[in-house]
Design an enzyme around this catalytic site. Sequence first.
Site, mmCIF file in Angstrom:
data_model
loop_
_atom_site.group_PDB
_atom_site.id
_atom_site.type_symbol
_atom_site.label_atom_id
_atom_site.label_comp_id
_atom_site.label_asym_id
_atom_site.label_seq_id
_atom_site.Cartn_x
_atom_site.Cartn_y
_atom_site.Cartn_z
ATOM 1 C CE LYS A 1 18.954 10.370 -4.719
ATOM 2 N NZ LYS A 1 18.829 11.241 -3.901
ATOM 3 N NE ARG B 1 20.087 17.379 -5.729
ATOM 4 C CZ ARG B 1 20.866 16.390 -6.255
ATOM 5 N NH1 ARG B 1 20.322 15.197 -6.507
ATOM 6 N NH2 ARG B 1 22.109 16.600 -6.595
HETATM 7 N N1 HH2 Z 1 20.564 13.608 -3.654
HETATM 8 C C1 HH2 Z 1 21.959 13.378 -4.205
HETATM 9 C C2 HH2 Z 1 22.718 14.712 -4.286
HETATM 10 N N2 HH2 Z 1 22.408 15.587 -3.621
HETATM 11 N N3 HH2 Z 1 20.600 16.835 -2.255
HETATM 12 C C3 HH2 Z 1 19.039 16.832 -1.778
HETATM 13 N N4 HH2 Z 1 18.864 17.848 -1.238
HETATM 14 N N5 HH2 Z 1 18.532 15.643 -2.199
HETATM 15 C C4 HH2 Z 1 18.763 14.593 -2.719
HETATM 16 O O1 HH2 Z 1 18.137 13.553 -2.679
HETATM 17 C C5 HH2 Z 1 20.250 14.743 -3.070
HETATM 18 C C6 HH2 Z 1 21.053 15.958 -3.070
HETATM 19 C C7 HH2 Z 1 22.351 12.273 -4.993
HETATM 20 O O2 HH2 Z 1 21.975 12.409 -6.398
HETATM 21 P P1 HH2 Z 1 23.046 12.918 -7.489
HETATM 22 O O3 HH2 Z 1 23.584 14.361 -7.348
HETATM 23 O O4 HH2 Z 1 22.502 12.652 -8.801
HETATM 24 O O5 HH2 Z 1 24.481 11.886 -7.514
HETATM 25 P P2 HH2 Z 1 25.746 12.232 -6.653
HETATM 26 O O6 HH2 Z 1 25.609 12.434 -5.245
HETATM 27 O O7 HH2 Z 1 26.310 10.785 -6.948
HETATM 28 O O8 HH2 Z 1 26.379 13.265 -7.669
#
Ligand code: HH2
Length: 277
Positions: free
Chosen positions: A222, A256
Amino acid sequence: MFWQTTRFRIDLSRPRIMGIVNVTPDSFSDGGRHGQAQAAIRHCDLLLREGADILDVGGESSRPGADPVPLDEELRRVLPVLEAAAKLGVPVSVDTYKTEVMRAALDLGVDIVNDINALRAPGAAEAVSAHPACGVCLMHMRGEPKSMQAGDPAYADVVDEVKRFLHERAQVLRTAGVAAARIALDPGIGFGKTVAHNFALLARQHELLALGYPVLAGWSRKSSLGAVSGKPVGDRLIASVAAALAAAQQGARVLRVHDVAATREALQVWEAAGLPT
Ligand code: HH2
């Protein structure tokens, strides 16, 4: 401590690794890599070989500024992957805020609903409470992905506000009959928060733990890590592992992450030290 989910009672006496499977063309760090179901299913296999305990499958990017994905497109992306992942012998979660996606995923036997919107969509809390055993992760988000980082998010006390919000959301579920053991809470790193807010939530994570639910932490790749390390999104492995370990040390029980192998190795060393959390 255990996390009760549809098919598994996950032992949280040690931190568990939730491997991220983004079935999206536009996720902030890995968009397009697993856009096709087959590639995403192969990625599930890889993450398991690397030591993931849980697979988290999502079909819509929630990065700052992301556009919402239509329901039918999200279903088209995630359902085949969830179906295949559910046969791999580990807990599978669906990362969605859409009630219809939750319902379809639960019908497939998915174990956990992971909602960045903490089940605030109409019918979402009902979909989870109508299920006999699925786990749920309630995350704090200020605003919505499209606009959440616009301007400077301001809080009187970010930890107090996140804590109050998560407590309220958990109470809604408890009142609807969801057992406490099914619920995990997540401060929502990067969701309507400045770098300082995110690190305050890490430093004072014990205040969230005091609510009595396991904490799930999502620091992987992040932008707050980029702000500290000066590294672009493709070069945040070390910072991500450091943040995951810091979160574990502060009591988080589900991490995660995108980089499962590196996180697993770091946790092995951390666990060997038997440090109290
Ligand atoms: N962060 C993202 C998505 N889902 N769910 C939880 N519970 N906690 C988090 O911090 C969280 C989440 C964002 O990260 P990522 O899935 O890598 O990216 P994107 O939303 O661009 O797919």
